[in-house]
Design a protein around this motif. Structure first.
Motif, PDB file in Angstrom:
ATOM      1  N   LEU A   1       0.819  -1.203   0.000  1.00 47.04           N
ATOM      2  CA  LEU A   1       0.000   0.000   0.000  1.00 47.04           C
ATOM      3  C   LEU A   1       0.859   1.261   0.000  1.00 47.04           C
ATOM      4  CD1 LEU A   1      -2.833  -1.067   2.453  1.00 47.04           C
ATOM      5  CD2 LEU A   1      -3.013  -0.767  -0.016  1.00 47.04           C
ATOM      6  N   CYS A   2       1.929   1.257   0.762  1.00 45.23           N
ATOM      7  CA  CYS A   2       2.833   2.421   0.785  1.00 45.23           C
ATOM      8  C   CYS A   2       3.344   2.721  -0.615  1.00 45.23           C
ATOM      9  CB  CYS A   2       4.002   2.181   1.728  1.00 45.23           C
ATOM     10  SG  CYS A   2       3.551   2.161   3.474  1.00 45.23           S
ATOM     11  N   LYS A   3       3.723   1.667  -1.320  1.00 53.67           N
ATOM     12  CA  LYS A   3       4.245   1.839  -2.669  1.00 53.67           C
ATOM     13  C   LYS A   3       3.143   2.249  -3.638  1.00 53.67           C
ATOM     14  CE  LYS A   3       6.942  -0.575  -6.216  1.00 53.67           C
ATOM     15  NZ  LYS A   3       7.639  -1.843  -6.582  1.00 53.67           N
ATOM     16  N   SER A   4       1.963   1.622  -3.515  1.00 55.66           N
ATOM     17  CA  SER A   4       0.853   1.893  -4.429  1.00 55.66           C
ATOM     18  C   SER A   4       0.303   3.305  -4.269  1.00 55.66           C
ATOM     19  CB  SER A   4      -0.257   0.866  -4.194  1.00 55.66           C
ATOM     20  OG  SER A   4      -1.385   1.142  -4.984  1.00 55.66           O
ATOM     21  N   VAL A   5       0.175   3.749  -3.012  1.00 52.04           N
ATOM     22  CA  VAL A   5      -0.427   5.053  -2.735  1.00 52.04           C
ATOM     23  C   VAL A   5       0.617   6.166  -2.723  1.00 52.04           C
ATOM     24  CG1 VAL A   5      -1.855   6.340  -1.084  1.00 52.04           C
ATOM     25  CG2 VAL A   5      -2.269   3.911  -1.447  1.00 52.04           C
ATOM     26  N   GLY A   6       1.883   5.796  -2.461  1.00 54.70           N
ATOM     27  CA  GLY A   6       2.951   6.784  -2.449  1.00 54.70           C
ATOM     28  C   GLY A   6       3.087   7.520  -1.135  1.00 54.70           C
ATOM     29  N   VAL A   7       2.963   6.788  -0.020  1.00 56.29           N
ATOM     30  CA  VAL A   7       3.107   7.407   1.303  1.00 56.29           C
ATOM     31  C   VAL A   7       4.063   6.564   2.142  1.00 56.29           C
ATOM     32  CG1 VAL A   7       0.832   8.466   1.315  1.00 56.29           C
ATOM     33  CG2 VAL A   7       1.107   6.163   2.238  1.00 56.29           C
TER      34      VAL A   7
END
Length: 353
Positions: free
Chosen positions: A236-242
């Motif tokens: 999710l961090c990679k997908s959303v960019g956070v």
């Protein structure tokens, strides 16, 4: 006299706790079919020129709802997708408002539909033109609320971020109380200012709506890979960019990101179990959502819903439990902030309201 004062105070408090309602609601169906487009054009005649690309039509179906958020007006126009509308500035508009508009499809919000959105930021006094079909969201703000040029440039990623925020804001209007309106208006202005003229202070002021948009993007990513064993905070961090710390902070109201994913998977198994058309075994349904240990799954399920998987299946097959129903506990304060309001609604935690 004292009685009047007490009555006035009580009425004011009750008014502040009322749900926000539309200030204006229009429907072309109230006019005769040949006159409907002219009625629609009349609604905007003092601020914008609107025409039908391709000429006249025999009938024109459209509705418009407008909510008042302090000095901001939020309009939602639903017109037939068969009619292409052209919007142009007037030489002498009645007001010099900023208009932030989003053209959006009627399709459910997904990563694919999100990418089709188009955002525009214009001042009514500056020459401009755009086209729309179907649903259009428009935010009208007084000129002095934004300190930027009459034709601001905005990066594609920032434009998409603002578009996501406007869609989220519209989704949450039905949950707003009148007492929340001033905070929502202020946060919306901070959000626009942070994107159009970013600075450390402006980004800090816009943190709540920014977090809400990140949450909706994360939820779309979760829904797309809910049954995938590879769904993890790292993904999710990679997908959303956070960053991981920010992701954890945003999902804190739901007990953390891992807890939220577990709940969503349990809810999906609950929906499947209650569906009489689903003939898979309880163990198969659980395994499809990543629950490989039947006894552990059963304990988690009962702790979450108060019923065992077998009991939910029995009630569902007797049509005593709707397969689409969802339950999620919440601990909401009596005076939520914009941050908690938007994020809780995005997380599905306000459905019992």
């Amino acid at each position: 006299m004292n009685a009047r004062v007490e009555l006035g105070s009580t009425s004011a408090a009750a008014f502040a706790d009322e749900p926000l309602r539309c200030a204006i609601e229009c429907d072309t169906s109230r006019a005769r079919a040949p006159e409907r487009f002219e009625v629609f054009r009349d609604w905007h005649s003092s601020i914008l020129d609107v025409s039908l690309k391709g000429g006249k039509v025999i009938d024109f179906a459209a509705t418009e709802k407008i909510w008042q958020l302090g000095d901001i007006a939020f309009a939602v126009i639903d017109a037939s997708p068969d009619h292409l509308l052209r919007w142009e500035h007037k030489k002498k508009p009645a007001v010099d408002n900023w208009v932030v508009s989003v053209r959006d499809s009627h399709a459910p919000c997904t990563a694919e539909s999100s990418s089709r959105r188009r955002l525009g930021i214009k001042n009514l006094t500056a020459p401009h033109a755009c086209e729309s079909e179907g649903r259009l969201f428009a935010l009208f703000l007084p000129y002095n609320t934004l300190d930027t040029s009459l034709a601001p440039e905005i990066a594609d990623e920032d434009a998409q971020f603002l578009a996501d925020y406007l869609i989220l804001l519209h989704h949450n209007l039905t949950h707003l109380r009148r007492s929340n309106v001033a905070r929502v208006a202020e946060a919306t202005i901070h959000m626009l200012a942070a994107v159009l003229a970013p600075s450390h202070d402006k980004l800090a002021q816009a943190q709540a709506p920014i977090d809400a948009v990140i949450t909706t993007r994360a939820i779309r990513a979760i829904d797309a890979k809910l049954a995938d064993p590879g769904l993890s905070p790292e993904y999710l961090c990679k997908s959303v960019g956070v960053s991981r710390s920010r992701l954890y902070r945003i999902f804190e109201p739901a007990g953390g990101i891992s807890n939220y994913i577990r709940r969503r998977r349990l809810l999906e198994t609950r929906r499947a179990l209650a569906d009489s058309a689903n003939v898979h075994s309880i163990a198969q349904i659980a395994e499809n959502m990543g629950f490989t240990d039947p006894s552990t799954y059963s304990r988690m399920f009962k702790r979450e819903f108060g019923l065992s998987p077998k009991e939910v299946r029995a009630l569902g097959w007797q049509e005593l439990l709707h397969p689409g129903s969802r339950e999620m506990s919440q601990t909401s304060g009596s005076n939520p902030t914009l941050n908690t309001l938007l994020i809780r609604n995005s997380l599905g935690m306000s459905m019992s309201n």
